[in-house]
Write a protein that holds these residues in place. Structure first.
Motif, PDB file in Angstrom:
ATOM      1  N   THR A 195       1.725 -16.980 -81.647  1.00  0.00           N
ATOM      2  CA  THR A 195       0.939 -15.929 -82.282  1.00  0.00           C
ATOM      3  C   THR A 195      -0.539 -16.298 -82.232  1.00  0.00           C
ATOM      4  O   THR A 195      -0.885 -17.469 -82.379  1.00  0.00           O
ATOM      5  CB  THR A 195       1.364 -15.765 -83.766  1.00  0.00           C
ATOM      6  N   TYR A 196      -1.380 -15.303 -82.036  1.00  0.00           N
ATOM      7  CA  TYR A 196      -2.815 -15.583 -82.050  1.00  0.00           C
ATOM      8  C   TYR A 196      -3.297 -15.741 -83.484  1.00  0.00           C
ATOM      9  O   TYR A 196      -3.077 -14.875 -84.335  1.00  0.00           O
ATOM     10  CB  TYR A 196      -3.606 -14.467 -81.367  1.00  0.00           C
ATOM     11  N   SER A 197      -3.953 -16.865 -83.759  1.00  0.00           N
ATOM     12  CA  SER A 197      -4.496 -17.135 -85.080  1.00  0.00           C
ATOM     13  C   SER A 197      -5.991 -16.826 -85.080  1.00  0.00           C
ATOM     14  O   SER A 197      -6.760 -17.449 -84.341  1.00  0.00           O
ATOM     15  CB  SER A 197      -4.274 -18.603 -85.468  1.00  0.00           C
TER      16      SER A 197
ATOM     17  N   LYS B  74      -8.563 -19.308 -83.849  1.00  0.00           N
ATOM     18  CA  LYS B  74      -9.068 -18.701 -82.609  1.00  0.00           C
ATOM     19  C   LYS B  74      -8.309 -19.202 -81.372  1.00  0.00           C
ATOM     20  O   LYS B  74      -8.908 -19.494 -80.323  1.00  0.00           O
ATOM     21  CB  LYS B  74     -10.579 -18.948 -82.462  1.00  0.00           C
ATOM     22  N   LYS B  75      -6.993 -19.277 -81.512  1.00  0.00           N
ATOM     23  CA  LYS B  75      -6.152 -19.693 -80.391  1.00  0.00           C
ATOM     24  C   LYS B  75      -4.706 -19.317 -80.701  1.00  0.00           C
ATOM     25  O   LYS B  75      -4.363 -18.965 -81.839  1.00  0.00           O
ATOM     26  CB  LYS B  75      -6.246 -21.203 -80.156  1.00  0.00           C
ATOM     27  N   ASN B  76      -3.861 -19.377 -79.683  1.00  0.00           N
ATOM     28  CA  ASN B  76      -2.433 -19.134 -79.874  1.00  0.00           C
ATOM     29  C   ASN B  76      -1.748 -20.398 -80.376  1.00  0.00           C
ATOM     30  O   ASN B  76      -1.986 -21.496 -79.855  1.00  0.00           O
ATOM     31  CB  ASN B  76      -1.784 -18.707 -78.557  1.00  0.00           C
ATOM     32  N   VAL B  77      -0.891 -20.250 -81.381  1.00  0.00           N
ATOM     33  CA  VAL B  77      -0.092 -21.358 -81.900  1.00  0.00           C
ATOM     34  C   VAL B  77       1.308 -20.840 -82.204  1.00  0.00           C
ATOM     35  O   VAL B  77       1.521 -19.640 -82.412  1.00  0.00           O
ATOM     36  CB  VAL B  77      -0.704 -21.969 -83.183  1.00  0.00           C
ATOM     37  N   TRP B  78       2.269 -21.762 -82.230  1.00  0.00           N
ATOM     38  CA  TRP B  78       3.631 -21.428 -82.613  1.00  0.00           C
ATOM     39  C   TRP B  78       3.744 -21.586 -84.120  1.00  0.00           C
ATOM     40  O   TRP B  78       3.605 -22.695 -84.647  1.00  0.00           O
ATOM     41  CB  TRP B  78       4.624 -22.335 -81.892  1.00  0.00           C
ATOM     42  N   VAL B  79       3.982 -20.461 -84.813  1.00  0.00           N
ATOM     43  CA  VAL B  79       3.997 -20.459 -86.280  1.00  0.00           C
ATOM     44  C   VAL B  79       5.057 -19.494 -86.797  1.00  0.00           C
ATOM     45  O   VAL B  79       5.533 -18.608 -86.080  1.00  0.00           O
ATOM     46  CB  VAL B  79       2.631 -20.062 -86.882  1.00  0.00           C
ATOM     47  N   ASN B  80       5.382 -19.657 -88.082  1.00  0.00           N
ATOM     48  CA  ASN B  80       6.236 -18.703 -88.776  1.00  0.00           C
ATOM     49  C   ASN B  80       5.442 -17.436 -89.082  1.00  0.00           C
ATOM     50  O   ASN B  80       4.262 -17.498 -89.439  1.00  0.00           O
ATOM     51  CB  ASN B  80       6.739 -19.310 -90.084  1.00  0.00           C
TER      52      ASN B  80
ATOM     53  N   THR C 267       2.718 -11.232 -91.159  1.00  0.00           N
ATOM     54  CA  THR C 267       1.554 -12.093 -91.347  1.00  0.00           C
ATOM     55  C   THR C 267       1.918 -13.548 -91.093  1.00  0.00           C
ATOM     56  O   THR C 267       3.007 -14.008 -91.455  1.00  0.00           O
ATOM     57  CB  THR C 267       1.017 -11.952 -92.788  1.00  0.00           C
ATOM     58  N   ILE C 268       1.001 -14.291 -90.461  1.00  0.00           N
ATOM     59  CA  ILE C 268       1.215 -15.715 -90.195  1.00  0.00           C
ATOM     60  C   ILE C 268       1.392 -16.481 -91.503  1.00  0.00           C
ATOM     61  O   ILE C 268       0.606 -16.330 -92.438  1.00  0.00           O
ATOM     62  CB  ILE C 268       0.020 -16.294 -89.412  1.00  0.00           C
ATOM     63  N   GLN C 269       2.438 -17.297 -91.552  1.00  0.00           N
ATOM     64  CA  GLN C 269       2.660 -18.218 -92.669  1.00  0.00           C
ATOM     65  C   GLN C 269       2.210 -19.597 -92.176  1.00  0.00           C
ATOM     66  O   GLN C 269       3.013 -20.399 -91.717  1.00  0.00           O
ATOM     67  CB  GLN C 269       4.130 -18.219 -93.084  1.00  0.00           C
ATOM     68  N   GLY C 270       0.930 -19.848 -92.203  1.00  0.00           N
ATOM     69  CA  GLY C 270       0.345 -21.017 -91.549  1.00  0.00           C
ATOM     70  C   GLY C 270       0.876 -22.339 -92.055  1.00  0.00           C
ATOM     71  O   GLY C 270       1.376 -22.454 -93.183  1.00  0.00           O
ATOM     72  N   ASP C 271       0.766 -23.355 -91.227  1.00  0.00           N
ATOM     73  CA  ASP C 271       1.246 -24.697 -91.577  1.00  0.00           C
ATOM     74  C   ASP C 271       0.623 -25.198 -92.873  1.00  0.00           C
ATOM     75  O   ASP C 271       1.276 -25.894 -93.654  1.00  0.00           O
ATOM     76  CB  ASP C 271       0.938 -25.686 -90.442  1.00  0.00           C
TER      77      ASP C 271
END
Length: 203
Positions: free
Chosen positions: A125-127, A131-137, A144-148
């Protein structure tokens, strides 16, 4: 399990001399599991470092209240008991120490296949923040991203982690996934033996 390596045809004799084995059905060279020091194979390993996750391959499952919509959403975390890691072309070192992977930039296609099928809410997902793509919940309700940083408390005290560090994966289900080869992941590593409830049972 073996580690896949990218060996050009012109290098095959050199790789074989070091102990690499050709696996014909998948057409790849591998470093057999009995070889613990993979540094002699460095020329065929990822040039920017990263991590090879050794068996068993673990997925921790938990849940949280979404910070945005406040509904309960599932979470997963990729974990390891043993891994081999290198940073910026340094020595590849093996660690027999529990860890979770965060800030995941890329992950082996074999793992991507499992994630897509079973845990589609954990995806690249783009964060906007990073400002980049990361693998996240992602929240299954509002996406909505549930960030680390929301799922793992990474506070510092006097230059080190607090012993009472918390993670939403603590004491939760730890599942072992089946893979043929040790998998590669490009990520940060969040380790700490004292708060990894569940790793002992994940044999």
């Amino acid at each position: 399990m073996p580690i896949k390596i990218d060996v050009p045809f012109s290098h095959k004799d050199e790789a074989k001399k070091l102990g690499a084995v050709w696996v014909p059905d998948v057409k790849t060279w591998v470093i057999p599991d009995h070889i613990k020091d993979i540094n002699p194979f460095k020329v065929w390993l990822p040039p920017n470092g990263g991590t090879f996750v050794k068996y068993p391959y673990l997925i921790a499952q938990s849940e949280r209240e979404c910070w945005k919509c406040h509904k309960t959403t599932p979470l997963i975390g990729l974990g390891a008991k043993v891994y081999i890691t290198s940073v910026f072309d340094s020595i590849w070192t093996i660690y027999d120490y529990p860890a979770f992977f965060v800030d995941i930039k890329s992950v082996d296609i074999a793992v991507v296949s499992i994630l897509s099928e079973r845990f589609p809410f954990f995806r690249e997902t783009y964060s906007k923040t990073l400002k980049k793509n990361v693998w996240v919940n992602n929240c299954i309700h509002c996406h909505t991203i549930q960030g680390d940083d929301y799922n793992i408390d990474r506070s510092y005290v006097f230059g080190g982690y607090q012993n009472e560090k918390r993670t939403l994966f603590r004491g939760k289900q730890m599942e072992q996934i089946q893979l043929r080869f040790d998998y590669y992941i490009d990520s940060a590593i969040y380790e700490g033996e004292y708060y990894w409830d569940g790793f002992q049972e994940a044999e």
